[in-house]
Design a protein around this motif. Structure first.
Motif, PDB file in Angstrom:
ATOM      1  N   ILE A 299      -6.180 -20.571 -14.809  1.00  0.00           N
ATOM      2  CA  ILE A 299      -5.285 -20.337 -13.659  1.00  0.00           C
ATOM      3  C   ILE A 299      -6.054 -19.620 -12.537  1.00  0.00           C
ATOM      4  O   ILE A 299      -6.002 -20.008 -11.364  1.00  0.00           O
ATOM      5  N   GLU A 300      -6.794 -18.638 -13.014  1.00  0.00           N
ATOM      6  CA  GLU A 300      -7.579 -17.869 -12.035  1.00  0.00           C
ATOM      7  C   GLU A 300      -8.589 -18.784 -11.330  1.00  0.00           C
ATOM      8  O   GLU A 300      -8.748 -18.749 -10.099  1.00  0.00           O
ATOM      9  N   ASN A 301      -9.200 -19.637 -12.147  1.00  0.00           N
ATOM     10  CA  ASN A 301     -10.167 -20.599 -11.639  1.00  0.00           C
ATOM     11  C   ASN A 301      -9.544 -21.466 -10.550  1.00  0.00           C
ATOM     12  O   ASN A 301     -10.110 -21.652  -9.464  1.00  0.00           O
ATOM     13  N   ALA A 302      -8.350 -21.964 -10.853  1.00  0.00           N
ATOM     14  CA  ALA A 302      -7.656 -22.826  -9.902  1.00  0.00           C
ATOM     15  C   ALA A 302      -7.244 -22.063  -8.650  1.00  0.00           C
ATOM     16  O   ALA A 302      -7.327 -22.567  -7.518  1.00  0.00           O
ATOM     17  N   ARG A 303      -6.792 -20.841  -8.871  1.00  0.00           N
ATOM     18  CA  ARG A 303      -6.388 -20.017  -7.712  1.00  0.00           C
ATOM     19  C   ARG A 303      -7.558 -19.853  -6.735  1.00  0.00           C
ATOM     20  O   ARG A 303      -7.413 -20.002  -5.522  1.00  0.00           O
ATOM     21  N   GLN A 304      -8.696 -19.556  -7.360  1.00  0.00           N
ATOM     22  CA  GLN A 304      -9.845 -19.263  -6.507  1.00  0.00           C
ATOM     23  C   GLN A 304     -10.439 -20.500  -5.850  1.00  0.00           C
ATOM     24  O   GLN A 304     -10.798 -20.483  -4.691  1.00  0.00           O
ATOM     25  N   HIS A 305     -10.468 -21.565  -6.665  1.00  0.00           N
ATOM     26  CA  HIS A 305     -11.200 -22.722  -6.136  1.00  0.00           C
ATOM     27  C   HIS A 305     -10.348 -23.886  -5.711  1.00  0.00           C
ATOM     28  O   HIS A 305     -10.837 -24.833  -5.111  1.00  0.00           O
ATOM     29  N   ALA A 306      -9.103 -23.872  -6.019  1.00  0.00           N
ATOM     30  CA  ALA A 306      -8.263 -25.023  -5.656  1.00  0.00           C
ATOM     31  C   ALA A 306      -7.127 -24.619  -4.755  1.00  0.00           C
ATOM     32  O   ALA A 306      -6.253 -25.439  -4.448  1.00  0.00           O
ATOM     33  N   GLY A 307      -7.100 -23.410  -4.352  1.00  0.00           N
ATOM     34  CA  GLY A 307      -6.020 -22.945  -3.495  1.00  0.00           C
ATOM     35  C   GLY A 307      -4.671 -23.162  -4.152  1.00  0.00           C
ATOM     36  O   GLY A 307      -3.721 -23.621  -3.518  1.00  0.00           O
ATOM     37  N   LEU A 308      -4.635 -22.870  -5.474  1.00  0.00           N
ATOM     38  CA  LEU A 308      -3.409 -23.093  -6.256  1.00  0.00           C
ATOM     39  C   LEU A 308      -2.254 -22.314  -5.655  1.00  0.00           C
ATOM     40  O   LEU A 308      -2.348 -21.121  -5.412  1.00  0.00           O
ATOM     41  N   HIS A 309      -1.162 -23.037  -5.444  1.00  0.00           N
ATOM     42  CA  HIS A 309       0.007 -22.374  -4.877  1.00  0.00           C
ATOM     43  C   HIS A 309       0.730 -21.572  -5.955  1.00  0.00           C
ATOM     44  O   HIS A 309       1.044 -20.405  -5.776  1.00  0.00           O
ATOM     45  N   ALA A 310       0.954 -22.241  -7.067  1.00  0.00           N
ATOM     46  CA  ALA A 310       1.670 -21.525  -8.144  1.00  0.00           C
ATOM     47  C   ALA A 310       1.438 -22.233  -9.477  1.00  0.00           C
ATOM     48  O   ALA A 310       0.986 -23.370  -9.506  1.00  0.00           O
ATOM     49  N   CYS A 311       1.794 -21.511 -10.489  1.00  0.00           N
ATOM     50  CA  CYS A 311       1.703 -22.110 -11.838  1.00  0.00           C
ATOM     51  C   CYS A 311       3.103 -22.133 -12.451  1.00  0.00           C
ATOM     52  O   CYS A 311       3.800 -21.112 -12.438  1.00  0.00           O
TER      53      CYS A 311
END
Lengths: 137, 1058
Positions: free
Chosen positions: A98-110
């Motif tokens: 999740i952290e990975n996605a937040r940082q590198h994919a501009g994840l909006h939410a999980c």
């Protein structure tokens, strides 16, 4: 004119069918809902839609999929389509990913499986709202 | 004994013989006659019964034939001519002919048309039947069918009281009724009103409808010919035939008119009629005979009756013929009486005749007897008068002649005897004198003889003694006598026995046989001295005997002197002592040996006398006790023994079993030390077996004893240590088992994380689907009124069409296909100017109606509100789709849960269970499903393997551990290959990963406890150790094969312990 699209990616057909119908119920006909069963297919879909000139508003992707995991997939999407709102769907909280996605994919939410109508509505709405805010800017 | 005259003897003998003969003849004739009489009568009875049976049969056949003719006559009158007129009814009293119950009933009237068509009422009108009865001579009846049965409405049958039987009816239970109702004719014996008749019944129709029946019949007892015939067979008072029915009713009987004799009993209380009926009906013996005791009313004496019977089935009759046995035997008895009377008369005549004959015979005999009697008293002058000239007369004459001769012979004999007696007396006197002289000389001889005898005995005795003496001596002794010059004057012949030389040889000088022994030289010196007259002591000499063996002799020589004291001879006795010397040597050697043994045995040995005083004491005894022989000799052995041995060792006790063996005792040494000894003892006995003392040996076992104690103690300690060790082992095992459990839980913890996804995914689907479902249903319900409204406007056609065409089972299209399809559809819809093409297109795809678009198109165009109808239908489909989705999700979730359950399952019984390893592996695969999704490819080759007895949960742990390791080794990416195989005694599970393999330097350590390559906190390092232990627990083995860069293969082999 083509409708705006929300894309769902999951390797479980049961999730795809229930999720798209749910989205349809929640957001009605203002969007079109497309699905893909894995990362590769998802990417193809995005490319195709782009070619058709259809705007993809958001993408909801499962994390645990064969081959390419959700976080990785979203990172790739982000690289190509940074504007799409990215939401990750997971049944297993893997904070690292999740952290990975937040940082590198501009994840909006999980969204955690099992999710509720409301979770989905709020998250999609906020995501799209952010996006419109961004556009407004 | 009675004194009987000869004639009486003859009379009585003859009479008795004759009487016996007559009695025997009588008995034989009675027996034979009786038997033949019985046979004759038996045959007679059977014949009579048979002929009555045939008559009855013929009579019955005739009657039945007649009735068949008669009923045809009746048919002529009533058949097809009778009719019921329901308009006219009368009330009559009807009566059941069986139960005799009666009641009032209203019945319609019956009419019979005559030949000219005139109707005649027949109900309770006997005109017609009387007429016909008169014509045919049998009773006639017309029946009307009523609910209760067949009602006699017109009949010539009369009751017992001679009234007509109109109004009686045959109940429905009757076989007649049943036959008529079946439309058939009834023939044979039937119960009519109050008696059995021989009958014929036929159904009576009006058109097709059965309205009644008509009948002709004859009362069975009115079969006149038969009656007469049977009665005519009566022969005498008691010999007659009769007929009864099987109910016991008397049908025909010469004396009894009607009535029932079923329960008749004879004098013994026997139900003989019932017996006969039972024999017929139950045992199916249709003919037979029986006997019974009976008294006729007219006579008082009881009689035996014999009856023979036969069953006549058509009439259900039993025809019987009976006779009194007495009747059979009467002529027999008469004959016997006559025979007896004739025999008696004959007897008397014969007796008189014999008496007279006897008188004639005995007269001559009497005088003969009297003569002989006189003669026997030596009256030789008797003469018998000769009365007759027959044989007896001859006897008398001869007797007289013989008596005369005998008399003269007797007188002559007497004279001769007298003369002879005188001569004999003279000779006798002479002889007596001679005898006296002889006796005298005999006494003298006897006296001298006695003296001689005594002398002889004494001589014999002394000679015997002497002989014995010499004989005994000759085996060992040689006697000799030597002259002063050395020559022998005598050598006893025993020299031959003792040395083997003859006397002559010995006389030639014995010195030449001397051996070279030293003693011989001294002895020879003594011989020489002896010859000089000096008396010598006993000396020994050694000779060779004739065999060349040396023999030793003990020699005693005595010189003999004459009156002038000059020695004239040397007398010697040589005794062979060779054997004695030999024995002495042996004894000496044995003694030395015994002493040697006593000296060298490691045991102390001593002997005691009867008073338990020590008589010998060996060296070892001295060493053990410290007492020297001198100190203990002749002292009681208790000197060194301690209780209980010092009281009594039991050796001389009768109750103690000898020899005493290995008895443990304690002794006290001279220096006061206690020693433990183990002893053996036995009694010493003289040649006669009398106890003269004892011998005992003992060994000091004090040291051994101490050592034993020490060993015992050490053993005990060892045992305690062993117990401790076992406890420790047990604790260790327990700890291990706990460790296994905790390891399992740790593995589970890791698994759970993966499994969460597997469960949450279906849960998410369920959640979303159930929401969708509720929503669709809600919308559908909400829009129902609108749907109904739209129905009116052609909407219904579209709605029905849609519902019909939906392809429920069509597979889902891919996202791309859907999109393309949608585009086409939208275009089509737009072309038809249909509103909401987008939404409709999507719904069509959702409902999988794409194949039916062309069919639907006209309706979509026509229907004003097509969009609404389509979306409404879509909601219905949604309900179905979502519920199906939920079902799938639930299935998935429960499969995971069930796998988990199987994995966690701890076997509570603690016993091995037959398990299918393949199934267990599948469970593990389910639990690791998320891993296999993430990048691990699972290849499996699960072969057919038999079930293995194992601890299932423990083996599960093995598989999950190895697979977990493999997945971790592959870094979540690679191929996991699992294969199961079997061979003769084992099941093999091969698990291979495509990971980097195990470095060579640590491959030997992977099964060590606490060895891990994983970062701290990730692995306990116990995994493979426990795996190995579990497999060992199953008596299996685990092998690892790994090459760096080529992955790792684990092979677990488990025995097929059947």
């Amino acid at each position: 004119m083509n409708k705006k699209v929300i894309v769902c990616v999951d390797d479980e057909p049961m999730i795809l069918s229930s999720l798209t119908e749910q989205l349809q119920k929640l957001f009605g006909e203002q969007y079109q809902y497309e699905t893909a069963e894995n990362a590769e297919e998802g990417m193809e879909l995005l490319d195709e839609l782009k070619k058709e000139g259809t705007e993809v508003m958001a993408i909801v992707s499962d994390w645990l999929m064969p081959d390419v995991k959700g976080d990785e997939f979203l990172i790739r999407v982000h690289k190509k389509y940074p504007d799409i709102v990215k939401v990750m769907l997971t049944g297993q909280a893997n904070q690292k990913s999740i952290e990975n996605a937040r940082q590198h994919a501009g994840l909006h939410a999980c969204i955690y499986k099992p999710w509720t109508d409301n979770d989905l509505k709020v998250i999609i709405n906020t995501g799209l709202g952010e996006k419109s805010d961004e556009i407004a800017k | 004994m009675l004194k009987l005259q000869f004639k009486d003897k003859i009379n009585i003998g003859f009479g008795v013989f004759f009487l016996l003969y007559v009695i025997a003849m009588l008995l034989v004739s009675i027996f034979t006659l009786r038997k033949s009489f019985e046979q004759v009568y038996q045959r007679e009875l059977v014949n009579m019964t048979e002929s009555i049976f045939h008559i009855a049969h013929a009579s019955f056949e005739d009657t039945q034939k007649m009735l068949n003719d008669n009923i045809n006559v009746l048919k002529h009158f009533v058949g097809d001519r009778s009719r019921i007129d329901s308009s006219e009814k009368i009330e009559v009293r009807i009566e059941n002919q069986i139960s005799r119950q009666s009641k009032l009933k209203e019945i319609p009237l019956m009419f019979v048309d005559n030949h000219v068509g005139l109707s005649k009422k027949v109900s309770f009108n006997n005109e017609l039947v009387d007429y016909i009865t008169r014509q045919i001579g049998a009773t006639v009846t017309i029946f009307q069918l009523i609910d209760e049965g067949l009602l006699r409405i017109s009949t010539s049958v009369q009751r017992a009281d001679s009234t007509y039987a109109n109004g009686t009816y045959i109940p429905t239970t009757s076989p007649v009724y049943r036959t008529i109702l079946n439309g058939e004719t009834y023939q044979g014996r039937a119960y009519v009103v109050d008696d059995y008749y021989i009958t014929a019944y036929r159904p009576l129709y009006q058109g097709d409808q059965l309205i009644g029946a008509y009948y002709v019949g004859v009362r069975q007892s009115k079969l006149d010919m038969l009656n007469r015939t049977i009665k005519s067979y009566k022969l005498g008072e008691t010999y007659f035939p009769y007929v009864i029915s099987t109910e016991g009713d008397v049908v025909i009987h010469p004396y009894i008119d009607g009535g029932n004799i079923l329960h008749a009993r004879d004098l013994n209380g026997r139900f003989f009629i019932r017996e006969m009926v039972e024999n017929v009906l139950e045992n199916k013996n249709y003919s037979g005979s029986l006997e019974y005791e009976w008294t006729h009313e007219t006579k008082e004496t009881p009689v035996t009756r014999v009856i023979y019977y036969k069953y006549f089935p058509q009439m259900d009759w039993i025809i019987a013929v009976g006779i009194n046995k007495e009747v059979i035997y009467n002529p027999l008895y008469e004959q016997i009486t006559t025979t007896i009377i004739v025999s008696l008369i004959l007897f008397v005549i014969v007796l008189v005749f014999v008496f007279l004959m006897g008188r004639v015979f005995t007269r001559q005999l009497k005088s003969l007897t009297a003569g002989i009697e006189q003669f026997s008293r030596k009256k030789f002058d008797v003469r018998i008068p000769v009365k007759t000239s027959d044989e007896l007369g001859m006897v008398a004459k001869t007797f007289n002649k013989m008596a005369a001769q005998l008399r003269s012979f007797y007188e002559d004999l007497e004279n001769k005897v007298k003369k002879r007696t005188e001569e004999i007396t003279e000779i006798n006197q002479k002889l007596l004198k001679q005898k006296e002289e002889l006796e005298e000389s005999h006494e003298e001889i006897m006296a001298s003889n006695e003296e001689l005898q005594t002398l002889n005995e004494a001589l014999t005795e002394s000679e015997e003694k002497f002989r014995r003496l010499v004989e005994n001596l000759k085996e060992e002794y040689i006697f000799y006598s030597q002259l002063p010059d050395g020559g022998y004057s005598y050598i006893s012949p025993s020299v031959k026995n003792v040395l083997g030389y003859s006397v002559q040889e010995a006389m030639g000088g014995l010195t030449r046989f001397l051996t070279e022994a030293e003693e011989n030289k001294e002895a020879l010196e003594k011989v020489r001295e002896g010859l000089k007259g000096k008396r010598q002591e006993i000396f020994t000499l050694e000779f060779y005997d004739s065999q060349g063996n040396p023999r030793t002799f003990e020699v005693t020589e005595t010189p003999v002197f004459d009156k002038s004291k000059k020695m004239i001879a040397l007398e010697g006795i040589a005794k062979d002592i060779t054997q004695y010397i030999k024995n002495q040597k042996i004894i000496q050697r044995e003694k030395e040996l015994a002493e040697m043994i006593l000296k060298v045995v490691p045991s102390a040995v001593f002997t005691v006398n009867q008073d338990a005083e020590i008589t010998s004491w060996n060296q070892k005894a001295r060493e053990l006790t410290g007492f020297s022989a001198a100190e203990v000799m002749n002292k009681p052995c208790q000197v060194f023994a301690e209780s209980p041995c010092n009281k009594s060792c039991g050796l001389f006790d009768d109750k103690v079993e000898k020899p005493i063996s290995k008895k443990e005792c304690t002794i006290v040494t001279k220096h006061g030390n206690r020693r433990t000894v183990i002893k053996n003892a036995d009694l010493l006995k003289d040649l006669n077996g009398n106890v003269i003392g004892g011998i005992e040996s003992f060994e000091d076992i004090t040291e051994r004893k101490n050592a034993e104690e020490k060993i015992k103690k050490a053993n005990k300690e060892l045992f305690a240590q062993k117990e401790e060790l076992q406890q420790a082992l047990k604790d260790l095992e327990e700890a291990q088992s706990q460790l296994i459990q905790s390891e399992k839980m740790a593995a589970l913890g890791q698994l759970i994380a993966g499994i969460a996804h597997e469960i949450n995914t279906p849960l998410g689907a369920i959640n979303a689907s159930s929401g969708n479902l509720a929503d669709s249903l809600g919308t559908a319900v909400e829009n129902l009124p609108m749907l109904i409204r739209n129905m009116a406007r052609d909407g219904i056609n579209l709605f029905i069409k849609l519902l019909r065409l939906i392809e429920w089972e069509l597979p889902e299209l891919s996202s791309r296909e859907k999109r393309q399809l949608k585009k086409q559809l939208v275009k089509k819809l737009e072309a038809e100017r249909i509103e909401n093409p987008d939404s409709i297109a999507e719904s069509i795809i959702y409902m999988k109606l794409q194949g039916n678009v062309d069919t639907l198109m006209p309706l979509l165009v026509q229907t004003p509100n097509a969009g609404f109808i389509v979306s409404y239908t879509r909601n219905i489909v949604s309900v179905q789709k979502n519920s199906k989705n939920i079902g799938l999700a639930v299935e998935k979730a429960s499969s995971v849960v069930s796998a988990l359950k199987k994995f966690i399952h701890k076997d509570q019984t603690g016993e091995k269970v037959r398990t299918n390893i393949n199934e267990n592996l599948e469970v593990i695969f389910t639990l690791f499903a998320n891993k296999f999704k993430k990048g691990i490819e699972l290849q499996k080759e699960l072969g057919e393997i038999p079930e293995v007895k194992c601890y299932t949960d423990e083996l599960n742990q093995v598989w999950s551990n190895i697979i977990q390791n493999a997945i971790q080794a592959m870094g979540d990416k690679g191929t996991l290959f699992v294969k199961t195989t079997k061979d003769s005694g084992q099941v093999h599970v091969l698990i291979r990963d495509s990971g980097p393999g195990i470095p060579e330097e640590i491959i030997d350590r992977i099964f060590e406890p606490l060895f891990t390559t994983k970062p701290q906190g990730e692995g306990s390092g116990l995994g493979l150790d426990i795996v190995k232990k579990i497999i060992e627990r199953h008596k299996g083995n685990i092998k690892v094969d790994s090459k760096p860069g080529e992955g790792t293969t684990f092979i677990v082999s488990l025995p097929l312990n059947k």
